[in-house]
Design a protein around this motif. Structure first.
Motif, PDB file in Angstrom:
ATOM      1  N   SER A  12       0.866  -1.172   0.000  1.00  9.10           N
ATOM      2  CA  SER A  12       0.000   0.000   0.000  1.00  9.10           C
ATOM      3  C   SER A  12       0.902   1.221   0.000  1.00  9.10           C
ATOM      4  CB  SER A  12      -0.865   0.033   1.255  1.00  9.10           C
ATOM      5  OG  SER A  12      -1.361  -1.233   1.533  1.00  9.10           O
TER       6      SER A  12
ATOM      7  N   ASP B  99       0.749   4.408   1.711  1.00  5.94           N
ATOM      8  CA  ASP B  99       1.109   4.788   3.075  1.00  5.94           C
ATOM      9  C   ASP B  99      -0.161   4.847   3.913  1.00  5.94           C
ATOM     10  OD1 ASP B  99       0.623   8.163   3.314  1.00  5.94           O
ATOM     11  OD2 ASP B  99       0.551   7.179   1.372  1.00  5.94           O
ATOM     12  N   TRP B 100       0.012   5.076   5.207  1.00 12.47           N
ATOM     13  CA  TRP B 100      -1.128   5.050   6.121  1.00 12.47           C
ATOM     14  C   TRP B 100      -2.182   6.078   5.754  1.00 12.47           C
ATOM     15  CZ3 TRP B 100      -2.726   1.516   9.299  1.00 12.47           C
ATOM     16  CH2 TRP B 100      -1.797   0.595   9.792  1.00 12.47           C
ATOM     17  N   LYS B 101      -1.719   7.299   5.464  1.00 12.79           N
ATOM     18  CA  LYS B 101      -2.668   8.396   5.264  1.00 12.79           C
ATOM     19  C   LYS B 101      -3.646   8.096   4.143  1.00 12.79           C
ATOM     20  CE  LYS B 101      -0.748  12.734   6.931  1.00 12.79           C
ATOM     21  NZ  LYS B 101       0.203  13.781   6.546  1.00 12.79           N
TER      22      LYS B 101
ATOM     23  N   LEU C 199      -5.910   5.012   4.831  1.00 10.50           N
ATOM     24  CA  LEU C 199      -6.929   5.098   5.881  1.00 10.50           C
ATOM     25  C   LEU C 199      -8.218   5.747   5.399  1.00 10.50           C
ATOM     26  CD1 LEU C 199      -5.096   6.100   9.192  1.00 10.50           C
ATOM     27  CD2 LEU C 199      -6.764   4.271   8.898  1.00 10.50           C
TER      28      LEU C 199
ATOM     29  N   MET D 133      -8.068  -2.410   8.499  1.00 12.80           N
ATOM     30  CA  MET D 133      -6.806  -1.925   9.070  1.00 12.80           C
ATOM     31  C   MET D 133      -5.721  -2.991   8.937  1.00 12.80           C
ATOM     32  SD  MET D 133      -7.172   1.127  10.134  1.00 12.80           S
ATOM     33  CE  MET D 133      -8.115   1.304   8.660  1.00 12.80           C
TER      34      MET D 133
ATOM     35  N   LEU E  58      -4.417  -3.019   5.517  1.00 18.52           N
ATOM     36  CA  LEU E  58      -3.529  -1.877   5.313  1.00 18.52           C
ATOM     37  C   LEU E  58      -2.147  -2.168   5.900  1.00 18.52           C
ATOM     38  CD1 LEU E  58      -3.696   0.906   4.109  1.00 18.52           C
ATOM     39  CD2 LEU E  58      -4.434   1.785   6.330  1.00 18.52           C
ATOM     40  N   ALA E  59      -2.117  -2.734   7.128  1.00 14.90           N
ATOM     41  CA  ALA E  59      -0.844  -3.071   7.769  1.00 14.90           C
ATOM     42  C   ALA E  59      -0.090  -4.115   6.952  1.00 14.90           C
ATOM     43  CB  ALA E  59      -1.098  -3.574   9.183  1.00 14.90           C
TER      44      ALA E  59
ATOM     45  N   LEU F   5       1.633  -2.532   4.150  1.00 15.14           N
ATOM     46  CA  LEU F   5       2.840  -1.823   4.573  1.00 15.14           C
ATOM     47  C   LEU F   5       3.874  -2.779   5.162  1.00 15.14           C
ATOM     48  CD1 LEU F   5       0.951   1.146   6.200  1.00 15.14           C
ATOM     49  CD2 LEU F   5       2.441   1.331   4.225  1.00 15.14           C
TER      50      LEU F   5
ATOM     51  N   HIS G  84       3.776  -4.341   7.929  1.00 12.61           N
ATOM     52  CA  HIS G  84       3.984  -3.955   9.318  1.00 12.61           C
ATOM     53  C   HIS G  84       3.397  -5.065  10.193  1.00 12.61           C
ATOM     54  CE1 HIS G  84       4.351  -1.663  12.921  1.00 12.61           C
ATOM     55  NE2 HIS G  84       4.650  -0.531  12.297  1.00 12.61           N
TER      56      HIS G  84
ATOM     57  N   LEU H 118       1.369  -4.203  13.666  1.00 11.87           N
ATOM     58  CA  LEU H 118       0.035  -3.623  13.448  1.00 11.87           C
ATOM     59  C   LEU H 118      -0.906  -4.646  12.823  1.00 11.87           C
ATOM     60  CD1 LEU H 118       0.951  -0.039  12.297  1.00 11.87           C
ATOM     61  CD2 LEU H 118      -0.387  -0.679  14.298  1.00 11.87           C
TER      62      LEU H 118
END
Lengths: 170, 206
Positions: free
Chosen positions: A20, A22-24, A27, B88, B91-92, B95, B97, B100
Protein backbone atom coordinates in the motif's frame (compact mmCIF):
# COMPACT_ATOMS: atom_id res chain seq x y z
CA UNK A 1 7.10 -10.29 -8.54
CA UNK A 2 7.82 -9.46 -12.17
CA UNK A 3 6.77 -6.26 -13.85
CA UNK A 4 3.54 -7.75 -15.12
CA UNK A 5 2.38 -8.22 -11.58
CA UNK A 6 3.07 -4.65 -10.65
CA UNK A 7 0.99 -3.23 -13.49
CA UNK A 8 -2.27 -4.15 -11.84
CA UNK A 9 -2.45 -2.10 -8.70
CA UNK A 10 -6.12 -2.86 -8.16
CA UNK A 11 -7.09 -6.45 -8.85
CA UNK A 12 -10.71 -7.36 -9.43
CA UNK A 13 -12.72 -7.25 -6.22
CA UNK A 14 -9.94 -6.70 -3.75
CA UNK A 15 -7.16 -4.64 -2.34
CA UNK A 16 -3.78 -4.72 -3.94
CA UNK A 17 -1.78 -7.68 -2.70
CA UNK A 18 1.45 -5.70 -3.03
CA UNK A 19 2.46 -2.71 -1.01
CA UNK A 20 0.00 0.00 0.00
CA UNK A 21 1.24 3.57 -0.54
CA UNK A 22 1.11 4.79 3.08
CA UNK A 23 -1.13 5.05 6.12
CA UNK A 24 -2.67 8.40 5.26
CA UNK A 25 -4.01 7.52 1.83
CA UNK A 26 -4.84 3.97 2.91
CA UNK A 27 -6.93 5.10 5.88
CA UNK A 28 -9.28 7.39 3.95
CA UNK A 29 -11.51 4.70 2.46
CA UNK A 30 -12.02 2.49 5.57
CA UNK A 31 -12.67 5.51 7.82
CA UNK A 32 -15.20 6.97 5.37
CA UNK A 33 -16.81 3.54 5.04
CA UNK A 34 -17.01 3.09 8.79
CA UNK A 35 -18.53 6.55 9.33
CA UNK A 36 -21.12 6.06 6.58
CA UNK A 37 -21.99 2.57 7.86
CA UNK A 38 -22.48 3.82 11.44
CA UNK A 39 -24.79 6.61 10.24
CA UNK A 40 -26.80 4.25 8.00
CA UNK A 41 -27.06 1.53 10.68
CA UNK A 42 -28.31 3.99 13.31
CA UNK A 43 -30.72 5.44 10.74
CA UNK A 44 -32.08 1.92 10.09
CA UNK A 45 -32.65 1.23 13.78
CA UNK A 46 -34.24 4.66 14.21
CA UNK A 47 -36.49 4.14 11.18
CA UNK A 48 -37.70 0.77 12.49
CA UNK A 49 -38.91 2.28 15.77
CA UNK A 50 -40.08 5.73 14.79
CA UNK A 51 -43.62 7.06 14.62
CA UNK A 52 -42.46 9.99 12.51
CA UNK A 53 -42.58 8.06 9.24
CA UNK A 54 -45.84 6.89 7.69
CA UNK A 55 -46.21 3.21 8.69
CA UNK A 56 -46.32 1.53 5.27
CA UNK A 57 -43.35 3.64 4.20
CA UNK A 58 -41.06 2.18 6.86
CA UNK A 59 -40.15 -1.05 4.97
CA UNK A 60 -39.32 0.99 1.88
CA UNK A 61 -37.11 3.29 3.95
CA UNK A 62 -35.42 0.27 5.59
CA UNK A 63 -34.79 -1.33 2.20
CA UNK A 64 -33.30 1.91 0.85
CA UNK A 65 -31.01 2.26 3.88
CA UNK A 66 -29.90 -1.40 3.61
CA UNK A 67 -29.13 -1.12 -0.10
CA UNK A 68 -27.24 2.11 0.56
CA UNK A 69 -25.17 0.46 3.26
CA UNK A 70 -24.41 -2.53 1.05
CA UNK A 71 -23.20 -0.06 -1.59
CA UNK A 72 -21.00 1.66 1.01
CA UNK A 73 -19.46 -1.71 1.95
CA UNK A 74 -18.85 -2.64 -1.68
CA UNK A 75 -17.13 0.65 -2.49
CA UNK A 76 -15.20 1.39 0.71
CA UNK A 77 -14.37 -2.11 2.02
CA UNK A 78 -14.46 -4.39 -1.02
CA UNK A 79 -12.98 -1.66 -3.27
CA UNK A 80 -15.37 -2.18 -6.16
CA UNK A 81 -14.99 0.90 -8.38
CA UNK A 82 -16.16 2.12 -11.75
CA UNK A 83 -12.63 1.93 -13.16
CA UNK A 84 -11.63 -0.44 -15.98
CA UNK A 85 -9.97 -2.85 -13.51
CA UNK A 86 -13.38 -3.51 -11.89
CA UNK A 87 -15.31 -4.27 -15.08
CA UNK A 88 -15.36 -8.03 -14.60
CA UNK A 89 -16.12 -7.69 -10.89
CA UNK A 90 -19.10 -5.46 -11.60
CA UNK A 91 -20.41 -7.72 -14.38
CA UNK A 92 -20.28 -10.71 -12.01
CA UNK A 93 -21.89 -8.63 -9.27
CA UNK A 94 -24.72 -7.58 -11.59
CA UNK A 95 -25.38 -11.21 -12.50
CA UNK A 96 -25.29 -12.17 -8.81
CA UNK A 97 -27.80 -9.46 -7.92
CA UNK A 98 -30.02 -10.64 -10.78
CA UNK A 99 -30.01 -14.26 -9.55
CA UNK A 100 -30.61 -13.17 -5.95
CA UNK A 101 -33.60 -11.05 -7.02
CA UNK A 102 -34.93 -13.95 -9.11
CA UNK A 103 -34.66 -16.41 -6.20
CA UNK A 104 -36.12 -14.10 -3.54
CA UNK A 105 -38.95 -12.40 -5.46
CA UNK A 106 -39.71 -15.53 -7.48
CA UNK A 107 -40.12 -17.55 -4.28
CA UNK A 108 -42.27 -14.84 -2.67
CA UNK A 109 -44.61 -14.55 -5.68
CA UNK A 110 -44.92 -18.30 -6.28
CA UNK A 111 -45.45 -19.11 -2.61
CA UNK A 112 -48.01 -16.32 -2.19
CA UNK A 113 -50.02 -17.68 -5.13
CA UNK A 114 -49.76 -21.26 -3.93
CA UNK A 115 -50.78 -20.15 -0.45
CA UNK A 116 -53.82 -18.30 -1.78
CA UNK A 117 -54.74 -21.37 -3.83
CA UNK A 118 -54.32 -23.94 -1.09
CA UNK A 119 -55.62 -22.49 2.14
CA UNK A 120 -57.92 -19.61 1.14
CA UNK A 121 -56.32 -16.94 3.27
CA UNK A 122 -56.36 -18.64 6.62
CA UNK A 123 -59.65 -20.52 6.09
CA UNK A 124 -58.17 -23.87 6.75
CA UNK A 125 -59.08 -26.97 8.68
CA UNK A 126 -61.65 -26.51 11.47
CA UNK A 127 -62.37 -22.84 10.69
CA UNK A 128 -63.27 -23.70 7.12
CA UNK A 129 -65.39 -26.70 8.10
CA UNK A 130 -67.35 -24.50 10.54
CA UNK A 131 -67.90 -21.89 7.86
CA UNK A 132 -69.18 -24.55 5.48
CA UNK A 133 -71.44 -26.06 8.13
CA UNK A 134 -72.97 -22.60 8.80
CA UNK A 135 -73.71 -21.81 5.16
CA UNK A 136 -74.45 -25.32 4.03
CA UNK A 137 -71.81 -27.38 2.35
CA UNK A 138 -70.71 -25.98 -0.97
CA UNK A 139 -72.38 -22.57 -0.53
CA UNK A 140 -69.04 -20.81 -0.38
CA UNK A 141 -68.04 -22.50 -3.59
CA UNK A 142 -71.30 -21.49 -5.29
CA UNK A 143 -70.59 -17.82 -4.55
CA UNK A 144 -67.33 -18.18 -6.34
CA UNK A 145 -68.93 -20.06 -9.22
CA UNK A 146 -71.37 -17.20 -9.73
CA UNK A 147 -68.64 -14.61 -10.15
CA UNK A 148 -67.50 -14.10 -13.75
CA UNK A 149 -64.41 -16.19 -14.38
CA UNK A 150 -62.23 -13.17 -15.01
CA UNK A 151 -63.18 -11.76 -11.59
CA UNK A 152 -62.39 -14.85 -9.56
CA UNK A 153 -58.81 -13.94 -9.21
CA UNK A 154 -58.81 -10.30 -8.34
CA UNK A 155 -62.33 -9.46 -7.19
CA UNK A 156 -61.94 -8.50 -3.51
CA UNK A 157 -65.47 -9.71 -2.69
CA UNK A 158 -64.65 -13.16 -3.99
CA UNK A 159 -61.32 -13.16 -2.21
CA UNK A 160 -62.97 -12.15 1.06
CA UNK A 161 -65.70 -14.74 0.83
CA UNK A 162 -63.46 -17.63 0.28
CA UNK A 163 -61.19 -19.42 -1.97
CA UNK A 164 -60.39 -17.36 -5.07
CA UNK A 165 -59.44 -20.39 -7.09
CA UNK A 166 -62.46 -22.53 -6.29
CA UNK A 167 -60.29 -25.26 -4.82
CA UNK A 168 -61.97 -27.05 -1.89
CA UNK A 169 -60.23 -25.93 1.25
CA UNK A 170 -60.99 -28.62 3.78
CA UNK B 1 12.40 4.32 -16.50
CA UNK B 2 11.16 1.80 -13.96
CA UNK B 3 9.15 -1.31 -14.65
CA UNK B 4 5.78 0.25 -13.79
CA UNK B 5 6.31 3.15 -16.21
CA UNK B 6 7.35 0.72 -18.95
CA UNK B 7 4.22 -1.32 -18.32
CA UNK B 8 2.10 1.85 -18.42
CA UNK B 9 3.50 2.82 -21.81
CA UNK B 10 2.93 -0.70 -23.11
CA UNK B 11 -0.64 -0.70 -21.74
CA UNK B 12 -1.39 2.42 -23.76
CA UNK B 13 -0.28 0.76 -26.98
CA UNK B 14 -1.34 -2.85 -26.66
CA UNK B 15 -5.09 -3.59 -26.83
CA UNK B 16 -6.60 -5.45 -23.84
CA UNK B 17 -7.25 -8.55 -25.94
CA UNK B 18 -3.56 -8.93 -26.74
CA UNK B 19 -2.02 -8.39 -23.33
CA UNK B 20 -2.10 -12.06 -22.36
CA UNK B 21 -3.39 -13.51 -19.08
CA UNK B 22 -3.74 -11.28 -16.01
CA UNK B 23 -1.39 -11.73 -13.07
CA UNK B 24 -2.13 -14.66 -10.79
CA UNK B 25 -3.41 -12.50 -7.94
CA UNK B 26 -5.99 -10.78 -10.17
CA UNK B 27 -7.32 -14.15 -11.30
CA UNK B 28 -7.36 -15.56 -7.76
CA UNK B 29 -9.23 -12.51 -6.41
CA UNK B 30 -11.74 -12.70 -9.25
CA UNK B 31 -12.30 -16.40 -8.66
CA UNK B 32 -12.83 -15.77 -4.96
CA UNK B 33 -15.22 -12.95 -5.81
CA UNK B 34 -17.25 -15.43 -7.91
CA UNK B 35 -17.27 -17.84 -4.94
CA UNK B 36 -18.54 -15.04 -2.68
CA UNK B 37 -21.33 -14.20 -5.13
CA UNK B 38 -22.38 -17.86 -5.28
CA UNK B 39 -22.31 -17.95 -1.48
CA UNK B 40 -24.58 -14.89 -1.44
CA UNK B 41 -26.92 -16.74 -3.82
CA UNK B 42 -27.03 -19.60 -1.28
CA UNK B 43 -27.93 -17.03 1.36
CA UNK B 44 -30.62 -15.63 -0.92
CA UNK B 45 -32.38 -19.01 -0.89
CA UNK B 46 -32.42 -18.91 2.93
CA UNK B 47 -33.63 -15.29 2.81
CA UNK B 48 -36.42 -16.34 0.44
CA UNK B 49 -37.43 -19.19 2.78
CA UNK B 50 -37.46 -16.78 5.73
CA UNK B 51 -39.46 -14.15 3.84
CA UNK B 52 -42.07 -16.76 2.86
CA UNK B 53 -42.33 -18.28 6.34
CA UNK B 54 -41.85 -15.15 8.48
CA UNK B 55 -45.50 -14.94 9.53
CA UNK B 56 -46.04 -18.69 10.05
CA UNK B 57 -45.47 -18.91 13.79
CA UNK B 58 -48.04 -21.71 14.31
CA UNK B 59 -49.39 -19.94 17.40
CA UNK B 60 -45.92 -19.87 18.89
CA UNK B 61 -43.82 -16.82 19.77
CA UNK B 62 -43.37 -14.31 16.94
CA UNK B 63 -40.41 -12.18 16.00
CA UNK B 64 -41.49 -9.05 17.87
CA UNK B 65 -41.71 -11.01 21.15
CA UNK B 66 -38.36 -12.76 20.70
CA UNK B 67 -36.00 -10.12 19.31
CA UNK B 68 -34.37 -7.29 21.27
CA UNK B 69 -33.33 -4.28 19.20
CA UNK B 70 -30.51 -3.30 21.59
CA UNK B 71 -29.02 -6.78 21.42
CA UNK B 72 -29.11 -6.72 17.61
CA UNK B 73 -27.56 -3.24 17.52
CA UNK B 74 -24.66 -4.55 19.67
CA UNK B 75 -24.20 -7.51 17.31
CA UNK B 76 -24.24 -5.18 14.30
CA UNK B 77 -21.68 -2.88 15.92
CA UNK B 78 -19.36 -5.83 16.70
CA UNK B 79 -19.45 -7.03 13.10
CA UNK B 80 -19.03 -3.55 11.62
CA UNK B 81 -16.01 -2.69 13.78
CA UNK B 82 -14.60 -6.15 13.10
CA UNK B 83 -14.86 -5.34 9.39
CA UNK B 84 -13.07 -2.04 10.01
CA UNK B 85 -10.32 -3.79 11.99
CA UNK B 86 -9.97 -6.21 9.07
CA UNK B 87 -9.49 -3.27 6.69
CA UNK B 88 -6.81 -1.93 9.07
CA UNK B 89 -5.18 -5.36 9.04
CA UNK B 90 -5.12 -5.32 5.21
CA UNK B 91 -3.53 -1.88 5.31
CA UNK B 92 -0.84 -3.07 7.77
CA UNK B 93 -0.20 -6.07 5.51
CA UNK B 94 0.23 -3.71 2.54
CA UNK B 95 2.84 -1.82 4.57
CA UNK B 96 4.43 -5.12 5.73
CA UNK B 97 3.98 -3.95 9.32
CA UNK B 98 3.78 -7.16 11.33
CA UNK B 99 2.93 -5.74 14.74
CA UNK B 100 0.04 -3.62 13.45
CA UNK B 101 -1.18 -6.58 11.41
CA UNK B 102 -1.33 -8.69 14.57
CA UNK B 103 -3.19 -5.88 16.37
CA UNK B 104 -5.70 -5.68 13.50
CA UNK B 105 -6.09 -9.47 13.43
CA UNK B 106 -6.61 -9.66 17.20
CA UNK B 107 -9.27 -6.93 17.06
CA UNK B 108 -10.94 -8.58 14.05
CA UNK B 109 -10.99 -11.91 15.87
CA UNK B 110 -12.13 -10.48 19.23
CA UNK B 111 -15.02 -8.50 17.70
CA UNK B 112 -16.03 -11.44 15.52
CA UNK B 113 -15.98 -13.73 18.55
CA UNK B 114 -18.00 -11.17 20.53
CA UNK B 115 -20.58 -11.16 17.73
CA UNK B 116 -20.74 -14.95 17.79
CA UNK B 117 -21.02 -14.93 21.60
CA UNK B 118 -23.92 -12.45 21.50
CA UNK B 119 -25.65 -14.53 18.84
CA UNK B 120 -25.25 -17.77 20.81
CA UNK B 121 -26.55 -16.01 23.95
CA UNK B 122 -29.59 -14.93 21.96
CA UNK B 123 -30.11 -18.46 20.60
CA UNK B 124 -29.74 -19.93 24.09
CA UNK B 125 -32.26 -17.46 25.47
CA UNK B 126 -34.73 -18.32 22.70
CA UNK B 127 -34.29 -22.07 23.20
CA UNK B 128 -34.81 -21.66 26.95
CA UNK B 129 -38.12 -19.91 26.26
CA UNK B 130 -39.30 -22.82 24.12
CA UNK B 131 -38.67 -21.06 20.81
CA UNK B 132 -36.83 -24.01 19.26
CA UNK B 133 -36.40 -24.61 15.51
CA UNK B 134 -39.10 -27.29 15.61
CA UNK B 135 -41.69 -24.97 17.20
CA UNK B 136 -42.83 -23.30 13.96
CA UNK B 137 -41.89 -22.76 10.32
CA UNK B 138 -40.93 -19.20 11.19
CA UNK B 139 -38.43 -20.40 13.81
CA UNK B 140 -37.03 -23.10 11.48
CA UNK B 141 -36.37 -20.46 8.83
CA UNK B 142 -34.96 -18.06 11.42
CA UNK B 143 -32.47 -20.53 12.88
CA UNK B 144 -31.48 -21.75 9.41
CA UNK B 145 -30.77 -18.25 8.07
CA UNK B 146 -29.15 -16.66 11.12
CA UNK B 147 -27.40 -19.93 12.00
CA UNK B 148 -25.92 -20.18 8.50
CA UNK B 149 -24.51 -16.67 8.87
CA UNK B 150 -23.12 -17.54 12.31
CA UNK B 151 -21.53 -20.67 10.83
CA UNK B 152 -19.82 -18.51 8.21
CA UNK B 153 -18.52 -16.17 10.92
CA UNK B 154 -17.16 -19.14 12.90
CA UNK B 155 -15.46 -20.46 9.73
CA UNK B 156 -13.97 -17.01 9.13
CA UNK B 157 -12.55 -16.91 12.67
CA UNK B 158 -10.89 -20.29 12.19
CA UNK B 159 -9.53 -19.12 8.84
CA UNK B 160 -8.09 -15.98 10.45
CA UNK B 161 -6.20 -18.08 13.02
CA UNK B 162 -4.80 -20.26 10.23
CA UNK B 163 -3.72 -17.18 8.26
CA UNK B 164 -1.89 -15.71 11.25
CA UNK B 165 -0.08 -19.02 11.73
CA UNK B 166 0.90 -18.95 8.04
CA UNK B 167 2.23 -15.39 8.24
CA UNK B 168 4.39 -16.35 11.19
CA UNK B 169 5.67 -19.62 9.76
CA UNK B 170 5.89 -18.79 6.03
CA UNK B 171 6.38 -15.00 6.10
CA UNK B 172 5.21 -12.52 3.44
CA UNK B 173 5.05 -14.96 0.56
CA UNK B 174 2.84 -13.99 -2.43
CA UNK B 175 0.78 -17.13 -1.76
CA UNK B 176 0.10 -16.08 1.85
CA UNK B 177 -0.61 -12.48 0.85
CA UNK B 178 -3.13 -13.69 -1.74
CA UNK B 179 -4.91 -15.76 0.89
CA UNK B 180 -5.03 -12.78 3.23
CA UNK B 181 -6.70 -10.74 0.47
CA UNK B 182 -9.28 -13.53 0.03
CA UNK B 183 -9.89 -13.59 3.79
CA UNK B 184 -10.59 -9.86 3.91
CA UNK B 185 -13.00 -10.19 0.96
CA UNK B 186 -14.79 -13.02 2.80
CA UNK B 187 -15.02 -11.04 6.03
CA UNK B 188 -16.43 -7.91 4.36
CA UNK B 189 -18.93 -10.01 2.37
CA UNK B 190 -20.22 -11.52 5.63
CA UNK B 191 -20.90 -8.01 6.88
CA UNK B 192 -22.91 -7.32 3.72
CA UNK B 193 -25.01 -10.43 4.37
CA UNK B 194 -25.53 -9.28 7.98
CA UNK B 195 -26.98 -5.98 6.70
CA UNK B 196 -29.65 -8.06 4.98
CA UNK B 197 -30.18 -10.18 8.09
CA UNK B 198 -30.67 -7.34 10.54
CA UNK B 199 -32.87 -5.38 8.14
CA UNK B 200 -35.16 -8.23 7.07
CA UNK B 201 -35.16 -10.50 10.12
CA UNK B 202 -34.78 -8.18 13.10
CA UNK B 203 -36.02 -4.75 11.99
CA UNK B 204 -38.73 -6.19 9.74
CA UNK B 205 -40.12 -8.42 12.51
CA UNK B 206 -43.87 -8.24 12.89
Amino acid sequence: MDERDERHQQPAGGEEPGRSPDWKSGLVKPVLGLAASIVLTLASFWAAGTQLVWGPGVPVLLAALAIGQMGVHLVFFLHVSSGPESTNTILALAFGVFVVALVVFGSLIIMAHLDAGMSAGGMHGPACRQALARTGAGAADTAIERAPPADRHWNPAVRRNGNPYGVPCC
Amino acid sequence: MNAVAVAAVRDAEVPVSERGPSPRQVIVSYGFWLFLLSDIIVFSAFFAAYAVLAGRDAGGPGGSQLFHRGHVLAETGCLLFSSFACAMMSLAIGLRHRRLMVLGAVLTFALGAAFLGLELTEFGDMLARGATPVRSAFLSAFFALVGLHGLHVATGLAWLVVMMAQVFTLGWRPMVLGRLVCFSLFWHALDIVWIGVFTIVYLGAR
